[in-house]
Write a protein that holds these residues in place. Structure first.
Motif: not given
Length: 228
Positions: A20-34, A170-184
């Motif tokens: 990765a190369t930083a672009a100077g724009s806003a980014a997010v590092d999501v929770p990670d159990h790794a 708990r972190i794994d479940r949140v990552r599942t939500v983050l990876a989910a596609g458009a749905s209810r």
């Protein structure tokens, strides 16, 4: 960000590699159990980053490039030769990692890791098996299925991931939500293993600082300069 395709031999150790190369724009590092190995390419600085228990909203310095190697559960402990119990939410410099050529890692991450891991005995898969079970089972049920005590399971996770089994799940479940596609949201909550949508929203807010709806809509906390 450029994710690299890995040969089967590396997949036993590594969950993902990206450059990765930083672009100077806003980014997010999501929770990670790794646990992640990070090489700052320009400075040839090798860093080990423990599990991240909260999202980080930041702005990276432009043009700074890095190689990130996300390890599978239990593999970082074997690679580093030390328990990970004190690494959560920490980033520590590594002067060297025996067998790993930093210059080669910058030029060809796949080849560098293949050489570094070629002669290392593959660690037990017990921790990764436990991690898969925890996706849909309680700590007590997971320990029973592995025929070990809950105390032993807790030790296995704290030494091998830096997190307790419950925190890992708990972190794994949140990552599942983050990876989910458009749905209810109710469907996503069920898929991720939450009791209901309210439970999912509360957990998401705990780890991400905002609700799932706000995050998806881009209404996120102000980014701060990256310090790693």
């Amino acid at each position: 960000m450029n994710s690299l395709n890995m040969p089967p031999a590396l997949l036993r150790w590594v969950a993902g590699i990206d450059v990765a190369t930083a672009a100077g724009s806003a980014a997010v590092d999501v929770p990670d159990h790794a646990t992640t190995l990070l090489l700052r390419i320009e400075k040839r600085e090798l860093i080990v980053m423990g599990p991240r228990t909260r999202a980080a909203y930041h702005v990276g310095a432009p043009s700074h490039s890095c190689v990130r190697v996300r390890m599978r559960p239990g593999r970082a402990q074997a690679l580093l030769g030390r328990p990970l119990r004190d690494l959560a939410d920490r980033a520590l410099p590594l002067r060297e990692l025996p067998g790993l050529d930093v210059d080669q890692l910058a030029a060809d991450p796949i080849a560098a890791l293949e050489i570094a891991l070629a002669d290392r005995p593959e660690p037990s898969a017990r921790l990764e098996e436990a991690a898969h079970l925890l996706v849909r089972a309680t700590v007590a049920t997971t320990a029973a299925r592995l025929h070990i005590s809950e105390r032993r399971l807790h030790t296995l996770f704290t030494e091998g991931t830096g997190l307790s089994p419950k925190h890992f799940a708990r972190i794994d479940r949140v990552r599942t939500v983050l990876a989910a596609g458009a749905s209810r949201w109710s469907d996503i909550a069920a898929t991720a293993g939450y009791y209901d949508q309210s439970h999912m929203t509360g957990e998401f807010r705990h780890f991400m600082g905002i609700s799932p709806a706000a995050f998806t809509a881009g209404r996120r906390p102000a980014a701060t300069p990256c310090t790693v």
